[in-house]
Design a protein around this motif. Structure first.
Motif, short mmCIF file in Angstrom:
data_model
loop_
_atom_site.label_atom_id
_atom_site.label_comp_id
_atom_site.label_asym_id
_atom_site.label_seq_id
_atom_site.Cartn_x
_atom_site.Cartn_y
_atom_site.Cartn_z
N HIS A 197 4.31 7.14 3.13
CA HIS A 197 5.04 5.88 3.17
C HIS A 197 4.49 4.87 2.16
O HIS A 197 3.38 5.01 1.64
CB HIS A 197 5.06 5.25 4.57
N HIS A 223 0.83 -1.21 0.00
CA HIS A 223 0.00 0.00 0.00
C HIS A 223 0.86 1.25 0.00
O HIS A 223 2.07 1.21 0.25
CB HIS A 223 -1.05 -0.02 1.13
N GLU A 273 7.01 1.09 5.55
CA GLU A 273 6.45 0.24 6.59
C GLU A 273 6.72 -1.21 6.20
O GLU A 273 6.39 -1.62 5.09
CB GLU A 273 4.94 0.48 6.71
FE LIG Z 1 0.81 1.78 6.29
#
Ligand SMILES: [Fe+2]
Length: 289
Positions: free
Chosen positions: A208, A147, A259
């Motif tokens: 991110h 994502h 992440e």
């Molecule tokens: Fe995230």
């Protein structure tokens, strides 16, 4: 109608050696240098590549690639974008060859300002992914690369664009402190895109990218490598309130974060939208800049 997954991300980067060290040493990704170009493709599953680094003097998002499952649906989406007032350009044969896809259209996202591509028919390879360290690999497949999270100027209008044109559905909301975030899915991955109201970060900025490991141990060993190498940890290991991802966040040489996660829950047919007042169940403590 709409996109099916996050397919690839291209990044303009100013610190190539640090980036290669990060992607290979921490994430175990497999470099695929190009002939006649200083760009470096990175592989992490059976796709030819998922991430491309473009060395230069600046750090920015070069391209966000969204996969669509068929040519017909791709053409329909391009037509819809045009009808909604977004200029769409058909990708050249050369660009399709560079991206390793059969057909693509490019456009500037009217909400984020990022260079986006929609495509179909990515090249997959029969040889096994050869990780640079002993990892079990990444959860991709129908859930795509992972994502991506952007700061936006107009959060309601941005959500509307990604719902009504790009085909996303809302997963849930989190509002905490000065943050206001909307999480959106286009496949069983809890969120493929999250949009956050500008303020903590600049409108149009990349907050991110997330990649999901097949094993919690991959993430744990990665965390140890990050600490041993002195790579900045931005959020300690923790578990998110909405997708239940166990993860930590590091700062890349370009400033934005990655992440590294494991174990998120999927969106199912009975999914109900919730609102949360904090992003974590536990952990994810902010580490000083
Ligand atoms: Fe995230």
């Amino acid at each position: 109608m709409g996109v099916d997954s996050l397919g690839y991300v291209g990044l303009n980067i100013s610190k190539l050696d640090e980036w290669c060290s990060l992607l290979e040493g921490v994430f175990g990704m497999e470099p695929r240098p190009r002939e006649g170009s200083n760009a470096v493709d990175y592989r992490l599953d059976n796709y030819h590549h998922r991430i491309t680094l473009y060395p230069g003097s600046t750090d920015s998002v070069a391209v966000v690639g969204w996969e669509v499952g068929s040519e017909g649906r791709l053409d329909q989406l391009a037509t819809l974008l045009q009808a909604k007032g977004t200029e769409v350009t058909a990708g050249s044969i050369e660009l399709c060859e560079e991206r390793k896809v059969r057909k693509l259209y490019s456009f500037t996202c009217p909400m984020i300002g990022s260079h986006n591509e929609i495509y179909y028919g990515p090249l997959v390879t029969n040889t096994a992914f050869a990780p640079r360290r002993g990892i079990s690999g990444y959860k991709t497949g129908s859930q795509g690369l992972g994502h991506i999270v952007f700061w936006v100027k107009d959060l309601p209008a941005s959500v509307k664009f990604y719902e009504e044109v790009m085909g996303f559905d809302i997963s849930d909301y989190i509002a905490w402190d000065i943050h206001d975030a909307v999480f959106l899915h286009c496949n069983p991955r809890h969120h493929t895109l999250a949009l956050m109201k500008e303020g903590p970060g600049p409108a149009g900025g990349l907050m991110h990218i997330m990649v999901e490991a097949n094993s919690l141990d991959d993430v744990g060993y990665g965390y140890d490598i990050v600490r041993d190498r002195g790579i900045p940890v931005m959020l300690d290991p923790g578990k998110h309130s909405n997708d239940h991802m166990q993860s930590f966040y590091l700062q890349t040489p370009s400033g934005f974060w990655i992440e590294y996660g494991f174990g998120a829950r999927d969106i199912g047919p009975d999914w109900e939208i919730k609102t949360y007042d904090q992003p974590m169940l536990w952990g994810h403590r902010m580490v000083a800049d």
